[in-house]
Each structure stands twice: as C-alpha cells, then as structure tokens.
Design a protein around this motif. Structure first.
Motif, PDB file in Angstrom:
ATOM      1  N   ASN A  32       0.818  -1.221   0.000  1.00  0.00           N
ATOM      2  CA  ASN A  32       0.000   0.000   0.000  1.00  0.00           C
ATOM      3  C   ASN A  32       0.848   1.268   0.000  1.00  0.00           C
ATOM      4  N   GLY A  73      -5.707   3.403  -5.119  1.00  0.00           N
ATOM      5  CA  GLY A  73      -5.544   3.386  -3.672  1.00  0.00           C
ATOM      6  C   GLY A  73      -4.381   2.558  -3.168  1.00  0.00           C
ATOM      7  N   PRO A 104     -10.452   5.129  -4.964  1.00  0.00           N
ATOM      8  CA  PRO A 104     -10.947   4.555  -3.702  1.00  0.00           C
ATOM      9  C   PRO A 104     -12.142   5.343  -3.175  1.00  0.00           C
ATOM     10  N   SER A 113      -4.440   5.354   1.197  1.00  0.00           N
ATOM     11  CA  SER A 113      -4.924   5.523  -0.179  1.00  0.00           C
ATOM     12  C   SER A 113      -4.974   6.981  -0.636  1.00  0.00           C
TER      13      SER A 113
END
Length: 400
Positions: A32, A73, A104, A113
């Motif tokens: 992420n 994201g 997102p 995100s």
C-alpha cells in the motif's frame, strides 16, 4: 506484483486470456505504498517491462493505443501503474495512452490511499492522454440496483445460476459483500464498447485517437466520465429490450455514471456517444437534439458532440450506448480526495513509510497536492462560466 494473486488468476476461468510469458511478479506487493511500486519495483523491473512491451507491440499491425487499468488506492496499482505510464510515453511517444483508474471510496480499507491517489494523479495529469475515472462505490451501487430489480421482478423471471451478477452472493439477494467479479465486468464492458470500432464494422466507426482529439480541448483536462447503458449486459438475465430513446436518456442520468457524479447539472466541454447495434445516424441526431436543451455546454463548444456507430451489438442485446463526457462533474471526486489527503498530511501521518524509500522526498507530496489543486482550480474557472449568455457566432453575410 503479488505472485499468489497472479497464480489465482492463472488457475481461474480467465487463465486463457493471459499470456503467462508476459506476466511479471514478485514475492510480495508494494504494501500500500506508492513509493515502493514507483521507485523500487519500477526501477527493478524497468528493463523487463520494456522488453515485454516491445515484444507485444511488434506483433501489432497498426498500434493505435495503450490501455492501462489500475487502482489508485494501493501501492502497486498507483505506483507501478503510473511508472508504466511514464515508460510508455518514453518508449512510444506517438501512441495514445488511455488509463482506466479505479478511485478509492471514503470507506476504503487502505489508510494511505489518499497519499497513493494524489501521487498517482500528478503522473496522470502529466503523462496520460485520456483518463476514465471509475469509483468502486458507483460500481457496487449499480450491481446492487440490478439485484434489487431482479428481486422485484422488473428484469424478467429468469436468472442464470452462477451468473456474473449473482456469483459472489450465491443468489439474487441483497449484497452483503462487494461482488468484485460483477463490478469488474462493468469495466470490461466499458472497454469492449470503447474498442468495438476497431473490431467490428460500422457506418460511422470511431478510432481511439479521435476520442482524445475531439474530447480533450486542454491537455490537463483529459478526465472523461463514462456511462454505460443498458447496464444489464453484465448480468445473464432475460431482460426486455430498452427503448432506444430511453437508452439515450439513461446515459445522462446520475444512476448510470461510473463515478459519483451528475453530469446534467455540471458543465460539458465535449461529449462522445458510441452506439452499437441497428441504430441509424438519424436516431443519433434526433436524440442529441432532444437532449441538448437540458445539457450545459461551454459557450465556445455548443456543438461539441462526437458520435460513433458500430453495427454489431453486444451479445444478447439489440443495441447499447457508451457515453464519454468531458465534464466538470469530476471535480467533487478530486475535492474529496484532496480533503482526505490533507487530513493525513497536516499531521504528517504515515509519511515516514514513504520517505525511507530511496528517491522519495517530501517535495513529492507538496508537488502532488499542488498539481491536484491546480486541476481543481481549472475546473472551477470553467464552472464560473456556466449559466452565462450563449453567444451565437455571427453568420457569414454575402454582399450583393
């Protein structure tokens, strides 16, 4: 980049769609983190990516466009996805780059995100020719409405077992979890309609480069809001055929947009209508003239319509319509993204995860939010002209 995710696809029903020799994987994803995808995996796999791109391009007789489909994201989609976009501009500068970006929602489970999306948007602003923004929340609502219509009997009595629209829920009941197969299938149908002129004959075919040429009047304002009708092409359901005029009306309604937006109450810069099936040019013109009074176009492009006709309809339908609108209704999506970014950035929350990556500096964040703010301001300036007096160009006078 996750090996397990790719292996799952290769073992699933879509395994024959992909050439396993063209796949690139690593042990894990980008965690992420945009910086990991863009700065680490991008640099590490650059030569491998370029080689596979060139190998595929060499098999094309007439290379018209590259499609990038990615999420905004996560780390790999946003970071490596925009790295590939930059590579395409370097290696194939004359070939158009169309990007389908999944934004997102506010309920996204990736805390970082907003960072990833803003960093990715700077790259999209600078390197993409056209961006088709899509929101997961809109896709989910569309699929949910189809389920509700199935339950109410409005779509007919027959629903195939394990169809795309019901496979995740197991039956036609209110959805408890997001049915990603059905949601992805909406995007797939969007791309199928977008490329139909390259695959089938039609009386008014539209090349992909014509979309960018006609719908993007300014380089940075290349975000096109898409709507698809009928939406039931994603469901294996016996449905009555939608009336042609109603289909055109649906394409401009809020419920059929693939982002949370209402284009009818915003300002159009240009609009494209790609119709499939047994539809005549006269049908197109009639519906455009019918809808024009309710749509707000910029004063300098009141006739900003681009149309395409493909004679082959989608399977199971007599006709379908894809509308692409360069419209200021995308602005709220960008404003919400900016607000979510600033909530984290003001506290410098999670920044250390990004700044520990080589080549990543805090200036990347400030440049990203400045780029997004400038884009929002450009849309604000256009919105400020909405409702102004329409100035008709003076007609040519012939001296006698």
């Amino acid at each position: 980049m996750e090996e397990g995710v790719v292996n799952e696809i290769l073992q699933g029903p879509l395994r024959d769609v992909f050439d396993s020799k063209q796949l690139i994987t690593d042990v894990s994803g980008s965690g992420n983190n945009w910086a990991v995808g863009h700065k680490i995996y991008g640099c590490q796999y650059r030569e491998n990516i370029v080689e596979k791109l060139r190998k595929t391009a060499e098999h094309c007789d007439c290379l018209q466009c590259f499609f990038i489909i990615h999420s905004m994201g996560g780390g790999t989609g946003s970071g490596l996805g925009t790295f590939v976009l930059n590579l395409l501009e370097e290696e194939f500068p004359e070939v158009y780059r169309f990007v389908t970006s999944v934004y997102p929602s506010g309920e996204d489970d990736v805390i970082t995100s907003p960072y990833n999306s803003v960093l990715a948007m700077k790259e999209l602003n600078e390197h993409a020719d056209c961006v088709l923004p899509i929101e997961n929340e809109s896709l989910f609502q569309i699929v949910n409405k189809i389920h509700q219509m199935i339950n109410s009997g409005k779509l007919g009595s027959t629903v195939k077992q394990n169809s795309l629209v019901t496979s995740n829920a197991g039956s036609a009941k209110t959805l408890q979890v997001k049915p990603f197969d059905a949601m992805n299938n909406i995007v797939a149908n969007l791309l199928l309609n977008l490329t139909c002129s390259a695959r089938f004959e039609g009386s008014l075919n539209m090349d992909l480069n014509e979309i960018s040429m006609n719908l993007v009047p300014f380089p940075r304002l290349h975000y096109l809001v898409s709507s698809l009708t009928p939406l039931y092409t994603l469901a294996d359901v016996n449905v009555p055929s939608r009336r042609l005029d109603q289909m055109f009306s649906d394409a401009f309604s809020r419920d059929h947009q693939l982002i949370q937006a209402d284009p009818k109450h915003s300002l159009y810069l240009a609009c494209a209508l790609l119709v499939r099936g047994n539809v005549q040019v006269s049908d197109l013109r009639r519906n455009i003239e019918r809808l024009k009074p309710s749509l707000h176009f910029v004063s300098w492009n009141q006739e900003g319509w681009k149309t395409g006709l493909c004679s082959v309809p989608p399977v199971g339908h007599s006709h379908s319509l894809l509308a692409l609108a360069n419209n200021t209704c995308v602005k709220p999506t960008f404003i919400e993204l900016k607000d979510r970014f600033m909530k984290l950035y003001k506290k410098k929350a999670h920044l250390h995860h990004y700044l520990q990556i080589d080549g990543m500096e805090q200036s990347c964040f400030s440049e990203g939010i400045c780029s997004l703010s400038d884009l929002i301001e450009e849309y604000n300036e256009l919105d400020a002209t909405k409702g102004g007096p329409r100035i008709d160009p003076s007609r040519l006078k012939i001296a006698i």
